[in-house]
Structure formats: C-alpha cells, structure tokens
Design a protein around this motif. Structure first.
Motif, PDB file in Angstrom:
ATOM      1  N   LYS A  17     -15.831 -15.358 -10.970  1.00 22.70           N
ATOM      2  CA  LYS A  17     -16.493 -14.178 -10.738  1.00 22.70           C
ATOM      3  C   LYS A  17     -17.931 -14.464  -9.986  1.00 22.70           C
ATOM      4  O   LYS A  17     -18.374 -13.452  -9.205  1.00 22.70           O
ATOM      5  N   GLU A  18     -18.906 -15.457 -10.242  1.00 25.72           N
ATOM      6  CA  GLU A  18     -19.950 -15.340  -8.968  1.00 25.72           C
ATOM      7  C   GLU A  18     -19.862 -15.763  -7.946  1.00 25.72           C
ATOM      8  O   GLU A  18     -20.436 -14.710  -6.991  1.00 25.72           O
ATOM      9  N   LEU A  19     -18.990 -16.302  -7.703  1.00 27.17           N
ATOM     10  CA  LEU A  19     -18.440 -16.451  -6.439  1.00 27.17           C
ATOM     11  C   LEU A  19     -18.431 -14.488  -5.237  1.00 27.17           C
ATOM     12  O   LEU A  19     -18.894 -14.517  -4.576  1.00 27.17           O
ATOM     13  N   ILE A  20     -17.070 -14.254  -6.372  1.00 27.25           N
ATOM     14  CA  ILE A  20     -16.494 -12.639  -5.891  1.00 27.25           C
ATOM     15  C   ILE A  20     -18.067 -12.074  -5.438  1.00 27.25           C
ATOM     16  O   ILE A  20     -17.869 -11.231  -4.278  1.00 27.25           O
ATOM     17  N   ASN A  21     -18.790 -12.504  -6.642  1.00 25.44           N
ATOM     18  CA  ASN A  21     -19.927 -11.263  -6.652  1.00 25.44           C
ATOM     19  C   ASN A  21     -20.908 -11.437  -5.680  1.00 25.44           C
ATOM     20  O   ASN A  21     -21.354 -10.349  -4.463  1.00 25.44           O
ATOM     21  N   LYS A  22     -20.991 -12.439  -5.945  1.00 26.80           N
ATOM     22  CA  LYS A  22     -21.698 -12.762  -4.445  1.00 26.80           C
ATOM     23  C   LYS A  22     -21.873 -12.827  -3.312  1.00 26.80           C
ATOM     24  O   LYS A  22     -22.025 -12.352  -2.715  1.00 26.80           O
ATOM     25  N   MET A  23     -20.557 -13.378  -2.637  1.00 32.71           N
ATOM     26  CA  MET A  23     -20.226 -13.452  -1.386  1.00 32.71           C
ATOM     27  C   MET A  23     -19.138 -11.935  -0.508  1.00 32.71           C
ATOM     28  O   MET A  23     -19.165 -11.304  -0.158  1.00 32.71           O
ATOM     29  N   TYR A  24     -18.306 -10.978  -2.040  1.00 30.61           N
ATOM     30  CA  TYR A  24     -17.612 -10.343  -1.815  1.00 30.61           C
ATOM     31  C   TYR A  24     -17.947  -8.854  -2.558  1.00 30.61           C
ATOM     32  O   TYR A  24     -17.238  -8.303  -2.613  1.00 30.61           O
ATOM     33  N   ASN A  25     -19.182  -9.054  -2.449  1.00 30.79           N
ATOM     34  CA  ASN A  25     -19.533  -7.181  -3.669  1.00 30.79           C
ATOM     35  C   ASN A  25     -19.023  -7.593  -4.297  1.00 30.79           C
ATOM     36  O   ASN A  25     -18.282  -5.768  -4.786  1.00 30.79           O
ATOM     37  N   GLY A  26     -18.173  -7.874  -5.043  1.00 30.40           N
ATOM     38  CA  GLY A  26     -17.549  -8.046  -7.013  1.00 30.40           C
ATOM     39  C   GLY A  26     -16.173  -7.468  -6.641  1.00 30.40           C
ATOM     40  O   GLY A  26     -15.294  -7.391  -7.329  1.00 30.40           O
ATOM     41  N   ALA A  67     -12.325  -8.297  -5.570  1.00 34.53           N
ATOM     42  CA  ALA A  67     -11.616  -9.718  -5.426  1.00 34.53           C
ATOM     43  C   ALA A  67     -10.897  -9.205  -4.622  1.00 34.53           C
ATOM     44  O   ALA A  67      -9.997 -10.048  -4.054  1.00 34.53           O
ATOM     45  N   GLY A  68     -10.233  -8.025  -4.215  1.00 37.06           N
ATOM     46  CA  GLY A  68      -9.437  -8.234  -3.244  1.00 37.06           C
ATOM     47  C   GLY A  68      -9.768  -8.235  -1.578  1.00 37.06           C
ATOM     48  O   GLY A  68      -9.683  -9.302  -1.162  1.00 37.06           O
ATOM     49  N   MET A  69     -11.351  -8.115  -1.869  1.00 41.75           N
ATOM     50  CA  MET A  69     -11.936  -8.805  -0.425  1.00 41.75           C
ATOM     51  C   MET A  69     -11.779 -10.310  -0.572  1.00 41.75           C
ATOM     52  O   MET A  69     -11.391 -11.251   0.579  1.00 41.75           O
ATOM     53  N   PHE A  70     -11.853 -11.286  -1.890  1.00 46.94           N
ATOM     54  CA  PHE A  70     -12.074 -12.265  -1.736  1.00 46.94           C
ATOM     55  C   PHE A  70     -10.471 -13.019  -1.675  1.00 46.94           C
ATOM     56  O   PHE A  70     -10.580 -13.487  -0.684  1.00 46.94           O
ATOM     57  N   PHE A  71      -9.184 -12.255  -1.978  1.00 44.46           N
ATOM     58  CA  PHE A  71      -8.143 -12.384  -1.304  1.00 44.46           C
ATOM     59  C   PHE A  71      -7.452 -12.187  -0.300  1.00 44.46           C
ATOM     60  O   PHE A  71      -7.301 -13.815   0.317  1.00 44.46           O
ATOM     61  N   SER A  72      -8.504 -11.144   0.065  1.00 45.94           N
ATOM     62  CA  SER A  72      -8.162 -11.402   2.008  1.00 45.94           C
ATOM     63  C   SER A  72      -8.402 -12.374   2.467  1.00 45.94           C
ATOM     64  O   SER A  72      -7.885 -13.073   3.198  1.00 45.94           O
ATOM     65  N   ALA A  73      -9.966 -12.532   2.534  1.00 40.76           N
ATOM     66  CA  ALA A  73     -10.259 -13.906   2.605  1.00 40.76           C
ATOM     67  C   ALA A  73      -9.532 -14.900   2.998  1.00 40.76           C
ATOM     68  O   ALA A  73      -9.868 -15.960   3.348  1.00 40.76           O
ATOM     69  N   PHE A  74      -9.308 -15.487   1.688  1.00 42.94           N
ATOM     70  CA  PHE A  74      -8.382 -16.629   1.318  1.00 42.94           C
ATOM     71  C   PHE A  74      -7.589 -16.889   1.786  1.00 42.94           C
ATOM     72  O   PHE A  74      -6.609 -17.870   2.287  1.00 42.94           O
ATOM     73  N   LEU A  75      -6.978 -15.837   1.892  1.00 45.92           N
ATOM     74  CA  LEU A  75      -5.148 -15.464   1.958  1.00 45.92           C
ATOM     75  C   LEU A  75      -5.321 -15.984   3.820  1.00 45.92           C
ATOM     76  O   LEU A  75      -4.113 -16.003   4.326  1.00 45.92           O
ATOM     77  N   ASN A  76      -6.783 -14.902   4.691  1.00 46.43           N
ATOM     78  CA  ASN A  76      -6.182 -15.242   6.407  1.00 46.43           C
ATOM     79  C   ASN A  76      -6.558 -16.757   6.373  1.00 46.43           C
ATOM     80  O   ASN A  76      -6.978 -16.912   8.030  1.00 46.43           O
ATOM     81  N   GLU A  77      -6.836 -17.031   5.873  1.00 48.05           N
ATOM     82  CA  GLU A  77      -7.024 -18.533   6.055  1.00 48.05           C
ATOM     83  C   GLU A  77      -5.631 -19.478   6.352  1.00 48.05           C
ATOM     84  O   GLU A  77      -6.060 -20.634   7.167  1.00 48.05           O
ATOM     85  N   LYS A  78      -4.703 -18.635   6.437  1.00 47.44           N
ATOM     86  CA  LYS A  78      -3.605 -19.313   6.856  1.00 47.44           C
ATOM     87  C   LYS A  78      -3.072 -20.642   6.666  1.00 47.44           C
ATOM     88  O   LYS A  78      -2.392 -21.510   7.165  1.00 47.44           O
ATOM     89  N   ASN A  79      -4.157 -21.225   6.116  1.00 48.91           N
ATOM     90  CA  ASN A  79      -3.435 -22.982   5.099  1.00 48.91           C
ATOM     91  C   ASN A  79      -2.510 -22.807   3.848  1.00 48.91           C
ATOM     92  O   ASN A  79      -2.693 -23.962   3.306  1.00 48.91           O
ATOM     93  N   GLU A 118     -11.585 -24.338 -17.801  1.00 47.32           N
ATOM     94  CA  GLU A 118     -11.644 -23.161 -17.162  1.00 47.32           C
ATOM     95  C   GLU A 118     -12.229 -22.072 -17.308  1.00 47.32           C
ATOM     96  O   GLU A 118     -13.026 -21.364 -16.510  1.00 47.32           O
ATOM     97  N   GLN A 119     -13.113 -22.525 -18.599  1.00 48.96           N
ATOM     98  CA  GLN A 119     -14.564 -21.642 -18.568  1.00 48.96           C
ATOM     99  C   GLN A 119     -15.726 -21.223 -17.646  1.00 48.96           C
ATOM    100  O   GLN A 119     -15.502 -20.639 -17.570  1.00 48.96           O
ATOM    101  N   VAL A 120     -15.980 -22.529 -17.162  1.00 46.60           N
ATOM    102  CA  VAL A 120     -16.684 -22.735 -16.169  1.00 46.60           C
ATOM    103  C   VAL A 120     -15.977 -22.136 -15.284  1.00 46.60           C
ATOM    104  O   VAL A 120     -16.361 -21.561 -14.225  1.00 46.60           O
ATOM    105  N   GLN A 121     -14.676 -22.564 -14.937  1.00 47.02           N
ATOM    106  CA  GLN A 121     -14.230 -21.974 -13.956  1.00 47.02           C
ATOM    107  C   GLN A 121     -13.561 -20.433 -13.555  1.00 47.02           C
ATOM    108  O   GLN A 121     -14.293 -20.209 -12.420  1.00 47.02           O
ATOM    109  N   THR A 122     -13.813 -19.536 -14.583  1.00 49.18           N
ATOM    110  CA  THR A 122     -13.732 -18.174 -14.206  1.00 49.18           C
ATOM    111  C   THR A 122     -14.654 -17.833 -14.122  1.00 49.18           C
ATOM    112  O   THR A 122     -14.829 -17.142 -13.199  1.00 49.18           O
TER     113      THR A 122
END
Length: 119
Positions: free
Chosen positions: A79-88, A90-102, A71-75
């Motif tokens: 965080k690294e993914l959100i910082n790298k791909m979504y400029n930190g 979390a809202g943008m990350f969740f929006s992209a995740f939720l828009n996948e509609k899967n 769980e520590q590594v997952q967290t």
C-alpha cells in the motif's frame, strides 16, 4: 494494526518469520553470519521492534517471537509503495508491473486466476 518497519527491522523480522521463536543471542549470531552485524546492533533493533509491538521478548533466555505476520507487513508495504510511487492507483501499479514483460506463462495464468476470483 499497521506498523512501518525499516530495512534493518525487516532483517530481524525475516529471521523470526523463517525460524520462529529464537533467543536474542541466536538471532544475533544469525544476523552476524548473514549481514555482518554485531550483537549490539541486533539488540538495538530488537528493542525498537519491541517498542513498536512487532516482537515480544520473554524470559528466561531473552526469547524473541514475532507478533505480526509477514503477510500484514507485505500488505502495508505494498500500500505504501502504491501510494508513494503511483499516487494511490493500484491500476497504475499493475500496469507498470505488467509492462516489465518478465512474466512467465505460469505467472500470467496465476494473475488471471487472481483477477477472476475478484469478480
């Protein structure tokens, strides 16, 4: 404590998280079967993980134990993914995740409960 783990290191950690304490030889056998790694490759990665403080080696038997929980590594990786791909953001990350509609109805219900528990 945050530790950056590379893909090869995560393969070793995944087995230790799944199986618990293992002798290095057993770990090498599993990785050979699952990924085709040779013993030297496994031992090199084990040594790197020991230096990083992610696993502990004890004797006799070169027993390897995970020192950090999955769980520590997952967290950290999230965080690294959100910082790298979504400029930190979390809202943008969740929006992209939720828009996948899967998402299944069950997934949506679980997410709603998580969000409600944060309020």
């Amino acid at each position: 404590m945050e530790i950056k783990l590379y893909d090869s290191e995560l393969k070793v950690m995944d087995i230790l998280w799944r199986e618990g304490m293992l002798a290095a030889g057993d770990l090498a056998a599993i990785l050979n079967r699952e990924t085709g790694w040779n013993r030297n490759t496994t031992y090199t990665v084990i040594k790197k993980l020991i230096v990083k403080g992610a696993i502990q080696r004890t004797d006799p038997g070169f027993m390897c134990t995970a020192l950090i929980p999955k769980e520590q590594v997952q967290t950290y990786e999230t965080k690294e993914l959100i910082n790298k791909m979504y400029n930190g953001s979390a809202g943008m990350f969740f929006s992209a995740f939720l828009n996948e509609k899967n998402l299944t109805k069950e997934d949506i219900d679980k997410l709603k409960k998580i969000v409600e528990s944060l309020s």
